[in-house]
Design an enzyme around this catalytic site. Structure first.
Site, PDB file in Angstrom:
ATOM      1  N   ASN A   7      12.281  12.843   4.154  1.00  0.00           N
ATOM      2  CA  ASN A   7      11.502  11.950   5.010  1.00  0.00           C
ATOM      3  C   ASN A   7      12.415  11.561   6.163  1.00  0.00           C
ATOM      4  O   ASN A   7      13.270  10.691   6.037  1.00  0.00           O
ATOM      5  CB  ASN A   7      11.041  10.722   4.228  1.00  0.00           C
ATOM      6  CG  ASN A   7      10.170   9.790   5.064  1.00  0.00           C
ATOM      7  OD1 ASN A   7      10.026   9.971   6.272  1.00  0.00           O
ATOM      8  ND2 ASN A   7       9.607   8.783   4.430  1.00  0.00           N
ATOM      9  N   LYS A  14      15.643   9.899   4.553  1.00  0.00           N
ATOM     10  CA  LYS A  14      15.492   9.586   3.126  1.00  0.00           C
ATOM     11  C   LYS A  14      15.277  10.894   2.382  1.00  0.00           C
ATOM     12  O   LYS A  14      14.599  11.790   2.892  1.00  0.00           O
ATOM     13  CB  LYS A  14      14.289   8.656   2.897  1.00  0.00           C
ATOM     14  CG  LYS A  14      14.484   7.237   3.350  1.00  0.00           C
ATOM     15  CD  LYS A  14      13.220   6.417   3.167  1.00  0.00           C
ATOM     16  CE  LYS A  14      12.813   6.301   1.713  1.00  0.00           C
ATOM     17  NZ  LYS A  14      11.601   5.473   1.532  1.00  0.00           N
ATOM     18  N   ARG A  89       7.935  15.267   4.728  1.00  0.00           N
ATOM     19  CA  ARG A  89       6.855  14.355   5.102  1.00  0.00           C
ATOM     20  C   ARG A  89       6.657  14.437   6.610  1.00  0.00           C
ATOM     21  O   ARG A  89       7.607  14.288   7.385  1.00  0.00           O
ATOM     22  CB  ARG A  89       7.214  12.921   4.722  1.00  0.00           C
ATOM     23  CG  ARG A  89       6.124  11.931   5.114  1.00  0.00           C
ATOM     24  CD  ARG A  89       6.625  10.510   5.162  1.00  0.00           C
ATOM     25  NE  ARG A  89       5.569   9.591   5.557  1.00  0.00           N
ATOM     26  CZ  ARG A  89       5.785   8.436   6.190  1.00  0.00           C
ATOM     27  NH1 ARG A  89       7.009   8.081   6.503  1.00  0.00           N
ATOM     28  NH2 ARG A  89       4.784   7.660   6.504  1.00  0.00           N
ATOM     29  N   HIS A 178      -0.713   6.983   5.209  1.00  0.00           N
ATOM     30  CA  HIS A 178      -0.357   6.696   3.809  1.00  0.00           C
ATOM     31  C   HIS A 178      -1.079   7.613   2.836  1.00  0.00           C
ATOM     32  O   HIS A 178      -1.294   7.260   1.677  1.00  0.00           O
ATOM     33  CB  HIS A 178      -0.669   5.235   3.430  1.00  0.00           C
ATOM     34  CG  HIS A 178       0.162   4.215   4.146  1.00  0.00           C
ATOM     35  ND1 HIS A 178      -0.346   2.994   4.549  1.00  0.00           N
ATOM     36  CD2 HIS A 178       1.456   4.225   4.540  1.00  0.00           C
ATOM     37  CE1 HIS A 178       0.602   2.303   5.152  1.00  0.00           C
ATOM     38  NE2 HIS A 178       1.719   3.032   5.158  1.00  0.00           N
ATOM     39  N   HIS A 206      -2.714  -0.058  -0.382  1.00  0.00           N
ATOM     40  CA  HIS A 206      -1.285   0.194  -0.193  1.00  0.00           C
ATOM     41  C   HIS A 206      -0.762  -0.924   0.701  1.00  0.00           C
ATOM     42  O   HIS A 206      -0.981  -0.913   1.915  1.00  0.00           O
ATOM     43  CB  HIS A 206      -1.048   1.564   0.446  1.00  0.00           C
ATOM     44  CG  HIS A 206       0.394   1.854   0.717  1.00  0.00           C
ATOM     45  ND1 HIS A 206       1.131   2.747  -0.035  1.00  0.00           N
ATOM     46  CD2 HIS A 206       1.249   1.371   1.648  1.00  0.00           C
ATOM     47  CE1 HIS A 206       2.368   2.784   0.417  1.00  0.00           C
ATOM     48  NE2 HIS A 206       2.458   1.952   1.455  1.00  0.00           N
ATOM     49  N   GLY A 210       3.960  -1.802   6.318  1.00  0.00           N
ATOM     50  CA  GLY A 210       2.758  -1.159   6.826  1.00  0.00           C
ATOM     51  C   GLY A 210       1.741  -1.180   5.705  1.00  0.00           C
ATOM     52  O   GLY A 210       2.107  -1.051   4.538  1.00  0.00           O
ATOM     53  N   ARG A 239       2.594  -5.414  12.759  1.00  0.00           N
ATOM     54  CA  ARG A 239       1.444  -4.850  13.472  1.00  0.00           C
ATOM     55  C   ARG A 239       0.260  -5.792  13.350  1.00  0.00           C
ATOM     56  O   ARG A 239       0.015  -6.380  12.297  1.00  0.00           O
ATOM     57  CB  ARG A 239       1.070  -3.483  12.902  1.00  0.00           C
ATOM     58  CG  ARG A 239       2.125  -2.408  13.077  1.00  0.00           C
ATOM     59  CD  ARG A 239       1.623  -1.090  12.503  1.00  0.00           C
ATOM     60  NE  ARG A 239       2.666  -0.074  12.495  1.00  0.00           N
ATOM     61  CZ  ARG A 239       2.932   0.724  11.463  1.00  0.00           C
ATOM     62  NH1 ARG A 239       2.214   0.626  10.348  1.00  0.00           N
ATOM     63  NH2 ARG A 239       3.892   1.611  11.528  1.00  0.00           N
ATOM     64  N   MET A 281       7.693 -10.571   3.041  1.00  0.00           N
ATOM     65  CA  MET A 281       6.702 -11.311   2.269  1.00  0.00           C
ATOM     66  C   MET A 281       7.348 -12.244   1.252  1.00  0.00           C
ATOM     67  O   MET A 281       6.809 -13.322   0.952  1.00  0.00           O
ATOM     68  CB  MET A 281       5.749 -10.337   1.578  1.00  0.00           C
ATOM     69  CG  MET A 281       4.622 -11.010   0.800  1.00  0.00           C
ATOM     70  SD  MET A 281       3.581 -12.095   1.827  1.00  0.00           S
ATOM     71  CE  MET A 281       2.570 -10.890   2.674  1.00  0.00           C
ATOM     72  N   ARG A 282       8.493 -11.884   0.730  1.00  0.00           N
ATOM     73  CA  ARG A 282       9.165 -12.769  -0.240  1.00  0.00           C
ATOM     74  C   ARG A 282       9.511 -14.101   0.410  1.00  0.00           C
ATOM     75  O   ARG A 282       9.291 -15.163  -0.182  1.00  0.00           O
ATOM     76  CB  ARG A 282      10.419 -12.079  -0.779  1.00  0.00           C
ATOM     77  CG  ARG A 282      10.127 -10.845  -1.635  1.00  0.00           C
ATOM     78  CD  ARG A 282      11.354  -9.994  -1.842  1.00  0.00           C
ATOM     79  NE  ARG A 282      11.845  -9.440  -0.574  1.00  0.00           N
ATOM     80  CZ  ARG A 282      12.812  -8.535  -0.478  1.00  0.00           C
ATOM     81  NH1 ARG A 282      13.412  -8.084  -1.577  1.00  0.00           N
ATOM     82  NH2 ARG A 282      13.199  -8.080   0.701  1.00  0.00           N
ATOM     83  N   GLY A 328       5.079  -1.939  -1.708  1.00  0.00           N
ATOM     84  CA  GLY A 328       6.047  -2.981  -2.044  1.00  0.00           C
ATOM     85  C   GLY A 328       5.434  -4.332  -2.325  1.00  0.00           C
ATOM     86  O   GLY A 328       5.786  -5.013  -3.290  1.00  0.00           O
ATOM     87  N   GLY A 330       1.981  -4.865  -2.763  1.00  0.00           N
ATOM     88  CA  GLY A 330       0.936  -4.680  -3.771  1.00  0.00           C
ATOM     89  C   GLY A 330       1.481  -4.623  -5.181  1.00  0.00           C
ATOM     90  O   GLY A 330       0.841  -5.101  -6.124  1.00  0.00           O
ATOM     91  N   GLU A 381       5.422   8.526  -3.456  1.00  0.00           N
ATOM     92  CA  GLU A 381       5.040   9.483  -2.427  1.00  0.00           C
ATOM     93  C   GLU A 381       5.896  10.746  -2.483  1.00  0.00           C
ATOM     94  O   GLU A 381       5.404  11.847  -2.222  1.00  0.00           O
ATOM     95  CB  GLU A 381       5.153   8.823  -1.052  1.00  0.00           C
ATOM     96  CG  GLU A 381       4.148   7.697  -0.855  1.00  0.00           C
ATOM     97  CD  GLU A 381       4.418   6.871   0.383  1.00  0.00           C
ATOM     98  OE1 GLU A 381       3.815   7.177   1.435  1.00  0.00           O
ATOM     99  OE2 GLU A 381       5.230   5.932   0.310  1.00  0.00           O
TER     100      GLU A 381
END
Length: 402
Positions: A7, A14, A89, A178, A206, A210, A239, A281-282, A328, A330, A381
């Protein structure tokens, strides 16, 4: 059969090496800050502690050489343990690529032709492809496209109500992204339900920095929240997601902002970041628990958008066999799942609060008895890409195999 999954980003690569006999992970890693002076190589050998070291990688070609050295030094790749293929990818495949493809001169040029649709992603993907082809000129190299899973959508889902020549001449339509993640978790949900994928209607969420949703009918994508670009749809880390399409022209008139400045702001300085100053989000959940009003508003807007799409997809599909949370956020943010599912008993959604807090393993049901299934599924993925590569290799004529 060993497959290396790549990726490639603009300044990072990655990778994962998988043994496809048992689908086990042999080595995973991340090379970042390519071309920025001192780069960093992170390695995770299966069953061992992670390693990190500073390296010099002026470009993707040198970076792939370092990754090859790391695979050989870890003794997971050698003449006795060769690669069967490399899977790449690729974010945007346009309308041409509806499935994985073997990479050759013609397919690479078609990927290059999609750069206007994904100017930040496809050039980076191509850099990784070219580096790998230089190192492994005789090895099958396969592109797996984020957009391919969504190419089965009906025209009523992917067409925009805009002048026809915008689509015919410029490719203005919905593509979705995704795809590898949505495809992977859909198959895992079908396994959990104990029925063939083609007999399953699913909604997959997902949720990460993103984020996108997909309505899946009989195992095929019926609709998805992202559009021509990954900007459409849900509120994301940086976004905006959906907004009035007249806003960019308005900002150009009244604030003098250029198209480039508006595009950059909507992609990099909007979403959760715009609402509360950060996109982790944490941290946002911690701030909301401490009664931070900006964090609380950000969460309300984030979950409200998801619930609107969820209601729409329930209506679109009619029968829904399961809802899937992945990505992540979800997979790990129990309070977000709780907010999304709150007071939806009338739609057949009843969350088990204790199960939601105790999620563990690759698949975790979090619904109460009598509810439609609610599943938290750990996405993979890279494994999905490797599986698609393996399936394509099996179809290739013997004389084209290594």
């Amino acid at each position: 059969m060993r497959i290396l999954v790549i990726n490639s980003g603009s300044s990072s690569i990655k990778f994962q090496l998988l043994q496809m006999a048992d689908e086990s992970l042999l080595l995973a890693g991340l090379l970042e800050r390519i071309g920025e002076g001192e780069a960093s190589l992170h390695l995770q050998l299966a069953g061992a502690q992670g390693q990190q070291r500073s390296v010099l990688a002026v470009d993707h070609q040198q970076g792939m050489g370092l990754i090859l050295d790391a695979l050989q030094q870890a003794r997971v790749l050698s003449e006795a343990r060769p690669l069967a293929a490399i899977g790449h990818r690729v974010v945007q495949g346009g309308e041409h690529f509806r499935a994985p493809c073997l990479l050759d001169g013609a397919s690479i040029e078609r990927i290059r032709a999609c750069i206007p649709l994904a100017p930040l992603h496809n050039p980076a993907n191509l850099a990784g492809i070219q580096a790998c082809r230089a190192l492994f000129p005789d090895l099958p190299q396969i592109a797996v496209f984020d957009t391919a899973f969504h190419q089965g959508m009906p025209e009523s889902a992917w067409r925009y109500a805009v002048p026809d020549d915008w689509y015919r001449n410029h490719g203005v339509r919905r593509y979705g992204f995704h795809g590898s993640s949505h495809a992977y978790v859909a198959k895992r949900a079908a396994d959990w339900l104990g029925r063939p994928l083609e007999r399953c209607n699913l909604i997959s969420l997902h949720l990460g920095n993103g984020a996108s949703m997909a309505a899946i009918r009989a195992g095929r994508c019926e609709d998805t929240s992202m559009g021509m670009t990954p900007l459409e749809g849900l509120v994301m880390g940086s976004r905006s997601g959906d907004l009035d399409p007249a806003i960019p022209a308005y900002l150009n008139r009244v604030a003098g902002l250029s198209a480039e400045a508006i595009d950059a702001a909507l992609n990099r300085d909007s979403g959760l970041k715009a609402l509360c100053g950060e996109n982790d989000m944490r941290r946002i959940l911690q701030r909301a628990e401490a009664d931070d009003p900006k964090a609380e508003l950000a969460l309300e807007i984030y979950c409200r958008r998801i619930r609107k799409y969820l209601g729409g997809y329930l209506a679109l599909l009619g029968r829904v066999d399961a809802l899937i949370f992945t990505g992540g956020i979800g997979e790990h943010a129990a309070p977000i799942r709780q907010r999304i599912c709150a007071d939806l008993d009338g739609l057949g959604i009843q969350l088990d609060l204790a199960a939601n807090q105790a999620v563990n393993g690759e698949i975790a049901p979090i619904h109460r008895p009598g509810s439609r299934p609610l599943l938290v599924i750990r996405t993979n993925e890279e494994l999905e890409i490797a599986r698609q590569c393996k399936a394509l290799i099996a179809k290739v004529e013997p004389e084209k195999r290594i």
